[in-house]
Design a protein around this motif. Sequence first.
Motif, mmCIF file in Angstrom:
data_model
loop_
_atom_site.group_PDB
_atom_site.id
_atom_site.type_symbol
_atom_site.label_atom_id
_atom_site.label_comp_id
_atom_site.label_asym_id
_atom_site.label_seq_id
_atom_site.Cartn_x
_atom_site.Cartn_y
_atom_site.Cartn_z
ATOM 1 N N THR A 1 -1.328 -18.587 18.698
ATOM 2 C CA THR A 1 -2.638 -18.905 19.285
ATOM 3 C C THR A 1 -3.768 -18.398 18.397
ATOM 4 O O THR A 1 -4.788 -19.083 18.214
ATOM 5 C CB THR A 1 -2.742 -18.284 20.686
ATOM 6 O OG1 THR A 1 -1.640 -18.718 21.477
ATOM 7 C CG2 THR A 1 -4.037 -18.681 21.359
ATOM 8 N N LEU B 1 2.248 -25.197 24.994
ATOM 9 C CA LEU B 1 1.719 -25.818 26.212
ATOM 10 C C LEU B 1 2.840 -26.175 27.177
ATOM 11 O O LEU B 1 2.719 -25.999 28.388
ATOM 12 C CB LEU B 1 0.914 -27.061 25.849
ATOM 13 C CG LEU B 1 -0.510 -26.839 25.338
ATOM 14 C CD1 LEU B 1 -1.124 -28.170 24.932
ATOM 15 C CD2 LEU B 1 -1.360 -26.172 26.400
ATOM 16 N N VAL C 1 -6.597 -24.325 31.766
ATOM 17 C CA VAL C 1 -7.548 -23.375 31.172
ATOM 18 C C VAL C 1 -7.997 -23.863 29.802
ATOM 19 O O VAL C 1 -9.196 -23.843 29.470
ATOM 20 C CB VAL C 1 -6.911 -21.978 31.089
ATOM 21 C CG1 VAL C 1 -7.784 -21.037 30.278
ATOM 22 C CG2 VAL C 1 -6.690 -21.419 32.479
ATOM 23 N N LEU C 2 -7.066 -24.321 29.005
ATOM 24 C CA LEU C 2 -7.417 -24.775 27.663
ATOM 25 C C LEU C 2 -8.267 -26.036 27.702
ATOM 26 O O LEU C 2 -9.217 -26.183 26.919
ATOM 27 C CB LEU C 2 -6.138 -25.023 26.860
ATOM 28 C CG LEU C 2 -6.303 -25.226 25.356
ATOM 29 C CD1 LEU C 2 -6.911 -23.987 24.726
ATOM 30 C CD2 LEU C 2 -4.967 -25.538 24.711
ATOM 31 N N THR C 3 -7.955 -26.939 28.609
ATOM 32 C CA THR C 3 -8.744 -28.171 28.716
ATOM 33 C C THR C 3 -10.183 -27.877 29.115
ATOM 34 O O THR C 3 -11.130 -28.404 28.523
ATOM 35 C CB THR C 3 -8.088 -29.117 29.732
ATOM 36 O OG1 THR C 3 -6.746 -29.406 29.313
ATOM 37 C CG2 THR C 3 -8.867 -30.414 29.833
ATOM 38 N N VAL D 1 -1.861 -23.042 31.712
ATOM 39 C CA VAL D 1 -2.369 -22.965 30.341
ATOM 40 C C VAL D 1 -3.094 -24.254 29.961
ATOM 41 O O VAL D 1 -4.165 -24.227 29.346
ATOM 42 C CB VAL D 1 -1.205 -22.686 29.369
ATOM 43 C CG1 VAL D 1 -1.705 -22.637 27.935
ATOM 44 C CG2 VAL D 1 -0.522 -21.387 29.725
ATOM 45 N N ALA E 1 -6.475 -18.947 27.612
ATOM 46 C CA ALA E 1 -5.196 -19.663 27.654
ATOM 47 C C ALA E 1 -4.037 -18.730 27.341
ATOM 48 O O ALA E 1 -2.954 -18.848 27.944
ATOM 49 C CB ALA E 1 -5.229 -20.825 26.659
ATOM 50 N N GLN E 2 -4.244 -17.790 26.429
ATOM 51 C CA GLN E 2 -3.173 -16.845 26.111
ATOM 52 C C GLN E 2 -2.907 -15.901 27.284
ATOM 53 O O GLN E 2 -1.752 -15.565 27.576
ATOM 54 C CB GLN E 2 -3.550 -16.041 24.867
ATOM 55 C CG GLN E 2 -2.421 -15.187 24.326
ATOM 56 C CD GLN E 2 -1.216 -16.025 23.934
ATOM 57 O OE1 GLN E 2 -1.350 -17.079 23.326
ATOM 58 N NE2 GLN E 2 -0.031 -15.557 24.291
ATOM 59 N N SER F 1 -11.763 -19.723 25.126
ATOM 60 C CA SER F 1 -10.777 -20.595 25.767
ATOM 61 C C SER F 1 -9.367 -20.275 25.277
ATOM 62 O O SER F 1 -8.416 -20.286 26.070
ATOM 63 C CB SER F 1 -11.121 -22.059 25.489
ATOM 64 O OG SER F 1 -11.080 -22.334 24.098
#
Length: 1111
Positions: free
Chosen positions: A159, A83, A93-95, A90, A124-125, A120
């Motif tokens: 990931t 992160l 997007v992940l949140t 990132v 994120a990746q 997700s």
Amino acid sequence: MLFDESSLSRHPHHRAFIASSVSTPSFLTFSGSSGGDSPSPLRPSPSSSSTSSSSVSRLQSPPSFAYNVRIALALIPAAVFLLDLGGAPVAVVLTVGLMVSYILDSVRLKSAAFFAVWFSLVAAQIAFFAAASSSLTASSSISSLPLTALALLLCAETTFLIGVWASLQFRWIQIESPSIVAALERLLFACIPVASPAIFTWAIISAFGMANAAYYFMAFACISFWLYSLPRPSSFRSKHDHSTDSHILGPLDSCVHTLYLLFAPVLFRVASHHSTAFSSFSSICDLLLLFFIPFLFQLYASTRGALWWVTKHAHQIERIRVVNGAVAIVVVVICLEVRVVFHSFSRYLHAPPPLNYLLVTVTMLGGASMVGAYVLGMISDAVSSAAFAASAVCISGAGALVIGFPMLFIPVPLISGYFLAKFLTKKSLPCYFTFVTLASFMVSWFVVHNFWALNIWMAGMNLKSFCKLIIASAVLAMAVPGFVLLPPKLRFLTEIGLIGHALLLCYIEDRFFNYTSVYYFGFEDDVMYPSYMIMATTILGLTMVRRLASDHHIGPKAQWVLTCLYSSKLVMLFISSKSAMWMSAVLLLAISPPLLLYRDRLKGTSKMRIWQGYAHGCVVAVSVWFCRETMFEALQWWNGRPPSDGLLLGSCILLTGISCIPIVALHFSHAQPAKRFLVLLLALGLLFVVMQPPIPLSGTFRSEIIKAARQSSDDISIYGFVVSRPAWPSWLLIASILLTLAAVTNIIPVKYIVELRTFYAVGVGITLGIYICVEYFFQAVVLYPLLVTTIVCACVFMVFTLFPSALSARILPWVFALMVALLPVSYLLEGQLRWSTIGVDEEAENLTTLLSIEGARMSLLGLYAMLFMLIALVIKFEISTLMREKAIERGATPSHFSQSTGFQPKLRLMQQRRASAAPAFTIKRLAAEASWLPAVGNVSTILCFFLCLVINTSLTGGSNRAIFFLAPILLLLNQDLDILASFGDRQRYFPVILAISVYLVLNGFYTIWKEAMHGNGGWGVGIGGPGWFFSVKNAALLILTLPNHILFNRFMWDYVKQTDSILLLTMPLNLPSIIITDIVAVRILGLLGIVCSLAQYFISRRIRMEGMRYI
């Protein structure tokens, strides 16, 4: 929650219910479950209870994943590093993805939540590749592109492992596919020992460089091998099966892990230092150490079954361990002599060569052999014990000779080695304390002989003082193991020794680490005590404390003190203050007792008493005040400049509140006043931190360090002059928020006293109104009475809507009308008064005045839009609550609306409420007087929506994207008797869709007209030029998008299914609008038309399937 205790405990006399007559619209229907299940009764029958219990037991029968903590040790730090490397894209997007997954899981859409987690992570990746690949490529040369690709592949693998770990948390996968979860578990344990050392080494290299990267990699590889590669039973197989088939890893996995542990550090060293890997004998020793140290670790791990895949015979494993261990020890000892002893400590070796090489080899090789034999349990009979004692004597003598120990005292190390060997074989305490006495004499001689005569002032102290501290620390360290073996009655000696040693260690490390500016004799550029030594001693100390406490060698109080002392050393890594460690130790000692000292009482009824809670709270407050200078330095380190008095005081209050959370949560969870006071304390500290109000008392903190930082003359030269604004209004906002929290938590009983409710609403409105006026309308003093009156009206309306009185139905509509009437008056008065003060010839100031008037008017409209939205939200909440209570009054079962809302009502509180209701003030009477409530809510919603549209037009010029954020405001509309008589809960999404469609259509036509008349077309429209073609083309394309929008809006109103042929014919009409148009609004209408057609088809299909299932 709509049915929490506070909402059900309102006074029944002051409730404004909607009428139950025929003319009153119905908000809720109880025609059946949407899922097709019949509603469950209030008291389930025995058959239903047995069925539910059997289903629960069936759901609980699959075992859960038992290694979450072990996996978290590897994946959570790796995720944090990724992160940080990926940055904000990132994280965003992940949140968002995890929030969507959480929402889906909360509404029991398990499969959707599972796929949302994976989507997700994939998103994120992809964001990580976009954000980090460019920086990785830029930071490396062109020849290292393969290395960049490997780094990105490692991140993708990490990931993927996080996704696998998240998949194991879904119980439905364990129930439906037990073989898949077993495979996922094996995949985790097979891949983590390969991925985690690389990712952790990457993080360490980013901080400390590449000099010792191979050794870091070796250490992480050994830790990962110990945590994940040793044979462990699977979480998803039978616990009674002790065969190798029940292990997580197979023989091939264990073999690959062993080869990775042995060869990966060596290959990493060769790859990273290929130019100097074989340039000298020291470099070759590095390669040998990187191979044979993991080899020795592997042999030690074989005592825990690490070589089970080689053979199952214990005798063969023992032979492998002894033979290979002897060879590895010889190689490791020789390499350590070259790389460590003769490289860094040659000045302390007083024997001449080649005798020094011989004596060092005998000492180190013999000592390593003795340790290995003792650890492996080879000292088991009289002969081996005698050989062990003789070896100890020889090794002690050789070590004493090589460091130059006087020949007169040579018997001292010989006798010391003999008694140490006798203690290890016989466990005799007199022998051990004899060894401690003699070893203390040798340590004292070594320190005095080598350092006592040096006249060096180091770290603020004379070197002789450090010699005394080091000798005392060494003596305590040797004496504590003997204290541990004493009888339990003398356990206090162990505790005193450990605490004394911890204090000495903290003092020495604090001196070496924080007093780096007072070195002499060329030490200014040297690192006397590296930061990793602090981390190492902290981890070893905490591990030792935990082990001694689990073996009952120390009591809980000693464990508490030692844990706080060792943990406080970590503060030195972040704050370079000379007193930070001791202040943090005091703070930890004040905070941790509810967690550590009362840990054994938490499971029973004997928890902290009331006076103990008050005492601990006072101690916490005093400790935080005592640590104010440390907090000041921490805030100064974080902000880069001295913090304000408000920020410092707020941080102290906030830290006090956070420190009191364990006291309230663990010991006084039943005490509502304690919880309410804690909420107010946390809110007060947070408000002080955010608002940073001025503190009028000059000597508030009574600290010379803080005063010196405040009086620094460098602030203006560095930061410049800061334009000051009046900060006193922040106290008004703080008072308003605290009063609101006090009312919400029932500290101020506004629910039960009408007069107090009135004073509260007016007081909060006045304080909040003055704050808004001074902060945001400071140039329009004439508007202050109007704005304060408006906010007071809004506060009175919301308070008496939530907690109505007997006169609420008569007064509140007039209060709302006054508030609406003040809107145009304030809007016109703002511009008229400002414009009347400007002269005629002041053209330069006219433009500035116009801009300021426009900005002030937009701020005014924004304030009113916010107030109208709050009123609409309050009314929507009230109507929803009233309709649920009305349904209970009619005798409807709670299962109907529990299925629709997802919350079980509190029937007992409802029954108590109805039992205490006064007959003179009935529901029907209130319903007849409260029919205005939905109408006011609708007016407030519509006004808020139109004000937001005006603000959007003024600020963004009518952005097309803004309507997607503004249209959901119309979800606050209600069914009433006047404005929206035929509007119901079934049509709640119709206004949103209609507003989006109408806005985009009008915006499209306006854009066509503006581009044709005022754009490049100009007068060409009138004579059939290019502007005419532009207008006709885009207008025709816009009209082509209308059929789908009309059909979908009609469908959202009545949900009448259209034939598939109509949708099939109208949907292609949107394609030319998407491809050919020149206007963004028309293109968005085309895309929405296709989406609406697909949504209408799937919704109609689902409704039809549900109807057929019901039939």
